[in-house]
Design a protein around this motif. Structure first.
Motif, PDB file in Angstrom:
ATOM      1  N   VAL A  57       0.870  -1.172   0.000  1.00 26.59           N
ATOM      2  CA  VAL A  57       0.000   0.000   0.000  1.00 26.59           C
ATOM      3  C   VAL A  57       0.909   1.225   0.000  1.00 26.59           C
ATOM      4  N   VAL A  58       0.648   2.126  -0.931  1.00 20.93           N
ATOM      5  CA  VAL A  58       1.326   3.416  -0.954  1.00 20.93           C
ATOM      6  C   VAL A  58       0.248   4.461  -0.761  1.00 20.93           C
ATOM      7  N   ARG A  59       0.473   5.367   0.164  1.00 18.80           N
ATOM      8  CA  ARG A  59      -0.515   6.410   0.451  1.00 18.80           C
ATOM      9  C   ARG A  59       0.083   7.774   0.147  1.00 18.80           C
ATOM     10  N   LEU A  60      -0.690   8.550  -0.593  1.00 11.58           N
ATOM     11  CA  LEU A  60      -0.299   9.925  -0.888  1.00 11.58           C
ATOM     12  C   LEU A  60      -1.386  10.851  -0.388  1.00 11.58           C
ATOM     13  N   ASP A  61      -0.987  11.825   0.385  1.00  9.18           N
ATOM     14  CA  ASP A  61      -1.897  12.853   0.889  1.00  9.18           C
ATOM     15  C   ASP A  61      -1.365  14.189   0.384  1.00  9.18           C
ATOM     16  N   GLY A  62      -1.969  14.678  -0.706  1.00 13.48           N
ATOM     17  CA  GLY A  62      -1.517  15.933  -1.286  1.00 13.48           C
ATOM     18  C   GLY A  62      -0.080  15.832  -1.758  1.00 13.48           C
ATOM     19  N   GLU A  63       0.715  16.803  -1.385  1.00 21.55           N
ATOM     20  CA  GLU A  63       2.116  16.839  -1.808  1.00 21.55           C
ATOM     21  C   GLU A  63       3.054  16.204  -0.777  1.00 21.55           C
ATOM     22  N   ASP A  64       2.498  15.597   0.273  1.00 24.85           N
ATOM     23  CA  ASP A  64       3.330  14.924   1.272  1.00 24.85           C
ATOM     24  C   ASP A  64       4.090  13.769   0.631  1.00 24.85           C
ATOM     25  N   ASP A  65       5.187  13.383   1.242  1.00 23.66           N
ATOM     26  CA  ASP A  65       5.935  12.230   0.762  1.00 23.66           C
ATOM     27  C   ASP A  65       5.066  10.985   0.853  1.00 23.66           C
ATOM     28  N   PRO A  66       5.258  10.047  -0.069  1.00 25.02           N
ATOM     29  CA  PRO A  66       4.485   8.803  -0.014  1.00 25.02           C
ATOM     30  C   PRO A  66       4.801   8.022   1.254  1.00 25.02           C
ATOM     31  N   ARG A  67       3.777   7.391   1.795  1.00 26.98           N
ATOM     32  CA  ARG A  67       3.928   6.467   2.919  1.00 26.98           C
ATOM     33  C   ARG A  67       3.750   5.071   2.344  1.00 26.98           C
ATOM     34  N   ILE A  68       4.542   4.120   2.813  1.00 22.20           N
ATOM     35  CA  ILE A  68       4.590   2.796   2.190  1.00 22.20           C
ATOM     36  C   ILE A  68       4.452   1.709   3.250  1.00 22.20           C
ATOM     37  N   TYR A  69       3.720   0.671   2.886  1.00 18.52           N
ATOM     38  CA  TYR A  69       3.648  -0.549   3.687  1.00 18.52           C
ATOM     39  C   TYR A  69       3.741  -1.735   2.727  1.00 18.52           C
ATOM     40  N   ASP A  88      15.670   2.742  -0.424  1.00 19.59           N
ATOM     41  CA  ASP A  88      16.785   2.677   0.522  1.00 19.59           C
ATOM     42  C   ASP A  88      16.343   3.121   1.913  1.00 19.59           C
ATOM     43  N   GLU A  89      15.559   4.186   1.965  1.00 19.23           N
ATOM     44  CA  GLU A  89      15.078   4.699   3.250  1.00 19.23           C
ATOM     45  C   GLU A  89      14.238   3.658   3.980  1.00 19.23           C
ATOM     46  N   LEU A  90      13.334   3.002   3.259  1.00 21.17           N
ATOM     47  CA  LEU A  90      12.473   1.986   3.867  1.00 21.17           C
ATOM     48  C   LEU A  90      13.296   0.807   4.375  1.00 21.17           C
ATOM     49  N   LEU A  91      14.342   0.469   3.637  1.00 13.35           N
ATOM     50  CA  LEU A  91      15.196  -0.660   4.015  1.00 13.35           C
ATOM     51  C   LEU A  91      16.263  -0.280   5.033  1.00 13.35           C
TER      52      LEU A  91
END
Length: 178
Positions: A57-69, A88-91
């Motif tokens: 799941v990738v969530r985008l709220d407006g121009e915020d950075d994507p959140r990932i699960y 890289d950040e997620l890992l």
């Protein structure tokens, strides 16, 4: 087999559209694709699954950075679509860290047939930079939409997207694009 869909929240509820990820190479490309369906910076969810192996799941709220699960990072790492999500950040890696090229691995799973024991292996014999066989990312990604972290982590890859859509009240619109 893969399935990918975009769910965009609007004033009238959720709107779903299926999406092709063939031209998507990076998380930024995926975010741009998702933002194209958003009206007035509403929430957009990108739902991706590989049949019975993993979901993301990738969530985008407006121009915020994507959140990932991602439900199973190791399974997703073996997928071209999953690799898009495993930044890289997620890992927990520094950008540019040298990571073993999967194409250079010999059949025994070691680089160029080298022995399996390495100073960089952890105590379980796994490479220190191995991707975990566990969920990875923001487990609270859907908390405010009715799917808590505990429920998200408990979902089976086989029916996870349907369960998420049902909790959001979007199961009918998701099924129209499935």
């Amino acid at each position: 087999m893969y399935f990918a869909a975009l769910l965009a929240r609007t004033e009238d509820g959720w709107e779903a559209s299926d999406t092709e990820l063939d031209d998507v190479e990076t998380l930024a490309d995926l975010a741009d694709l998702a933002r194209e369906v958003s009206t007035e910076d509403d929430t957009v969810l990108v739902l991706i699954e590989q049949e019975d192996a993993w979901f993301g799941v990738v969530r985008l709220d407006g121009e915020d950075d994507p959140r990932i699960y991602v439900s199973d990072a190791a399974a997703a790492a073996r997928s071209s679509y999953g690799e898009i999500l495993l930044t890289d950040e997620l890992l927990g890696r520094d950008p540019g860290d040298d990571v073993a090229d999967l194409d250079s691995l010999d059949l025994d799973g070691t680089e160029d047939g080298a022995g399996g024991d390495s100073e960089e292996d952890d105590e379980d014999g796994e490479p220190a930079d191995a991707v975990p066989h566990s969920p990875l990312g923001d487990g609270a990604i859907l908390d405010d939409l009715g799917v808590g972290e505990k429920e998200l982590r408990a979902l089976d890859a086989e029916d996870a997207l349907g369960a998420i859509a049902e909790a959001l009240g979007a199961s009918e619109v998701l099924e129209t694009v499935r």
